[in-house]
Design a protein around this motif. Sequence first.
Motif, mmCIF file in Angstrom:
data_model
loop_
_atom_site.group_PDB
_atom_site.id
_atom_site.type_symbol
_atom_site.label_atom_id
_atom_site.label_comp_id
_atom_site.label_asym_id
_atom_site.label_seq_id
_atom_site.Cartn_x
_atom_site.Cartn_y
_atom_site.Cartn_z
ATOM 1 N N ILE A 31 103.099 3.652 -45.199
ATOM 2 C CA ILE A 31 104.003 4.277 -46.159
ATOM 3 C C ILE A 31 105.183 3.364 -46.490
ATOM 4 N N SER A 32 105.747 2.748 -45.459
ATOM 5 C CA SER A 32 106.936 1.915 -45.662
ATOM 6 C C SER A 32 106.618 0.540 -46.234
ATOM 7 N N ALA A 33 105.426 0.036 -45.986
ATOM 8 C CA ALA A 33 105.083 -1.328 -46.405
ATOM 9 C C ALA A 33 105.134 -1.476 -47.917
ATOM 10 N N PRO A 34 105.671 -2.581 -48.410
ATOM 11 C CA PRO A 34 105.667 -2.830 -49.859
ATOM 12 C C PRO A 34 104.237 -3.063 -50.344
ATOM 13 N N PRO A 35 104.020 -3.018 -51.640
ATOM 14 C CA PRO A 35 102.671 -3.232 -52.174
ATOM 15 C C PRO A 35 102.064 -4.552 -51.690
ATOM 16 N N PHE A 36 100.774 -4.524 -51.468
ATOM 17 C CA PHE A 36 100.000 -5.666 -50.996
ATOM 18 C C PHE A 36 99.355 -6.316 -52.207
ATOM 19 N N PHE A 37 99.713 -7.572 -52.465
ATOM 20 C CA PHE A 37 99.215 -8.283 -53.650
ATOM 21 C C PHE A 37 98.044 -9.185 -53.276
ATOM 22 N N ILE A 38 96.930 -9.006 -53.978
ATOM 23 C CA ILE A 38 95.733 -9.817 -53.776
ATOM 24 C C ILE A 38 95.474 -10.628 -55.042
ATOM 25 N N GLY A 39 95.432 -11.944 -54.921
ATOM 26 C CA GLY A 39 95.021 -12.785 -56.033
ATOM 27 C C GLY A 39 93.532 -13.031 -55.943
ATOM 28 N N LEU A 40 92.855 -12.987 -57.071
ATOM 29 C CA LEU A 40 91.404 -13.217 -57.061
ATOM 30 C C LEU A 40 91.048 -14.175 -58.190
ATOM 31 N N ASN A 41 90.626 -15.371 -57.809
ATOM 32 C CA ASN A 41 90.209 -16.386 -58.771
ATOM 33 C C ASN A 41 88.699 -16.529 -58.710
ATOM 34 N N GLY A 42 88.079 -16.530 -59.862
ATOM 35 C CA GLY A 42 86.645 -16.765 -59.916
ATOM 36 C C GLY A 42 86.300 -17.526 -61.170
ATOM 37 N N VAL A 43 85.475 -18.546 -61.044
ATOM 38 C CA VAL A 43 85.059 -19.284 -62.232
ATOM 39 C C VAL A 43 84.349 -18.338 -63.186
ATOM 40 N N SER A 119 108.617 -3.768 -56.399
ATOM 41 C CA SER A 119 109.681 -2.863 -55.974
ATOM 42 C C SER A 119 109.307 -1.396 -56.162
ATOM 43 N N GLU A 120 108.035 -1.147 -56.504
ATOM 44 C CA GLU A 120 107.507 0.211 -56.678
ATOM 45 C C GLU A 120 108.266 0.999 -57.749
ATOM 46 N N GLN A 121 108.666 0.301 -58.799
ATOM 47 C CA GLN A 121 109.357 0.929 -59.912
ATOM 48 C C GLN A 121 108.356 1.263 -61.031
ATOM 49 N N PRO A 122 108.698 2.205 -61.901
ATOM 50 C CA PRO A 122 107.809 2.545 -63.024
ATOM 51 C C PRO A 122 107.458 1.304 -63.843
ATOM 52 N N ALA A 123 106.224 1.225 -64.251
ATOM 53 C CA ALA A 123 105.757 0.055 -65.004
ATOM 54 C C ALA A 123 104.649 0.460 -65.962
ATOM 55 N N LEU A 124 104.459 -0.383 -66.975
ATOM 56 C CA LEU A 124 103.361 -0.214 -67.919
ATOM 57 C C LEU A 124 102.456 -1.433 -67.810
ATOM 58 N N ILE A 125 101.172 -1.194 -67.536
ATOM 59 C CA ILE A 125 100.194 -2.279 -67.434
ATOM 60 C C ILE A 125 99.665 -2.584 -68.835
ATOM 61 N N PRO A 126 99.922 -3.780 -69.353
ATOM 62 C CA PRO A 126 99.481 -4.085 -70.720
ATOM 63 C C PRO A 126 97.960 -4.203 -70.824
ATOM 64 N N ARG A 127 97.471 -4.050 -72.025
ATOM 65 C CA ARG A 127 96.052 -4.234 -72.307
ATOM 66 C C ARG A 127 95.912 -5.132 -73.538
ATOM 67 N N ASN A 149 103.389 4.198 -61.245
ATOM 68 C CA ASN A 149 104.640 4.442 -60.510
ATOM 69 C C ASN A 149 105.601 5.356 -61.264
ATOM 70 N N GLN A 150 105.046 6.189 -62.139
ATOM 71 C CA GLN A 150 105.896 7.133 -62.859
ATOM 72 C C GLN A 150 106.159 8.362 -61.989
ATOM 73 N N GLU A 151 107.135 9.168 -62.380
ATOM 74 C CA GLU A 151 107.437 10.392 -61.646
ATOM 75 C C GLU A 151 106.195 11.269 -61.563
ATOM 76 N N GLY A 152 105.891 11.712 -60.355
ATOM 77 C CA GLY A 152 104.704 12.538 -60.142
ATOM 78 C C GLY A 152 103.452 11.745 -59.820
ATOM 79 N N GLN A 153 103.510 10.420 -59.968
ATOM 80 C CA GLN A 153 102.371 9.569 -59.636
ATOM 81 C C GLN A 153 102.561 8.937 -58.267
ATOM 82 N N PRO A 154 101.470 8.708 -57.514
ATOM 83 C CA PRO A 154 101.606 7.996 -56.238
ATOM 84 C C PRO A 154 102.004 6.550 -56.487
ATOM 85 N N LYS A 155 102.788 5.993 -55.601
ATOM 86 C CA LYS A 155 103.223 4.609 -55.736
ATOM 87 C C LYS A 155 102.046 3.663 -55.474
ATOM 88 N N ILE A 156 101.909 2.653 -56.333
ATOM 89 C CA ILE A 156 100.854 1.663 -56.159
ATOM 90 C C ILE A 156 101.108 0.884 -54.873
#
Length: 307
Positions: A31-43, A119-127, A149-156
């Motif tokens: 719960i306390s841990a900040p988001p875990f970032f995974i980079g994935l590179n593939g040809v 920082s687990e703040q509200p964000a918009l993922i572009p497309r 990460n909007q109000e009412g949504q679980p934190k990523i």
Amino acid sequence: MAVIIDDKSPICIPFILEKLKEHQEANGGPISAPPFFIGLNGVQGVGKTTLVTLLAKTLEESPYSLPVSVLSIDDLYLTHDDQVALAKSNPLNPLVQHRGEPGTHDLELAATLFTALKSEQPALIPRYDKSQFNGQGDRMDKAKWISVNQEGQPKIKVVIFEGWCVGFQALTDDEVKAKWEESKLVHQADVKFPRTTLWGLRLEDLLFVNCMLKGYDVMTNLFDAMIHIDAVDTSYVYKWRLQQEAELREQTGRGMTDEEVVKFVDGYYPAYELFSGKLRRGIVKCKGRQLRLVVRDDRKVQDIVVI
């Protein structure tokens, strides 16, 4: 039809779960841990989409039940107008006349997005819609972006960031020049799939891309783990793309010709030549947190390396 066999997720999933557990334990628990970032590179053509889908599904389901956000570097491309402006301001550099190479992504947008996610703040993922402007592409309207990460949504809690150049880091100018000069040795090689595209470019074209890549560290420096799907020979990307387009032509009557495929891949290949070596040596700060899978031309895993 070329079939991509999933022999990668059984290797990647245990690796990610182990590193995620270490991350959580070092940061006060799940719960306390900040988001875990995974980079994935593939040809290109190696099967990134299949792997990313399985990774996300595993982490989202019981017993882990983690909110996961999957990001693609493709969704961070410049708007069409900005890409046109970039091309016009660098008319002699073929690497930035179309989207693809480092320098054609919106780093300001990337920094804002990654900072909010960290920082687990509200964000918009572009497309991004690659079909716009006759295939030149453009960013979708914000109404179609994904809210997290909007109000009412679980934190990523897990971010998977995938793409063909994810994890690439800039070289020194001298290193770029040395690779450019060395490429002359294989420039005249009579091979079906080009093994070097550097010598046909001006040195300043390569240095421009290398300089732009420095800004990508705003994303790369956040990685807690890295997965690199490499190839025994990077030029397999030509073969795989030729297969894909041949299948598309057979199924739909549309698709690039073989000559168009080679020209298309040539636009990306210089970055593979320049930056793959550094990625292979490891770009994650903590040792043991980068997994490299080396695949044969049938896309099956031949070697497994933890860096």
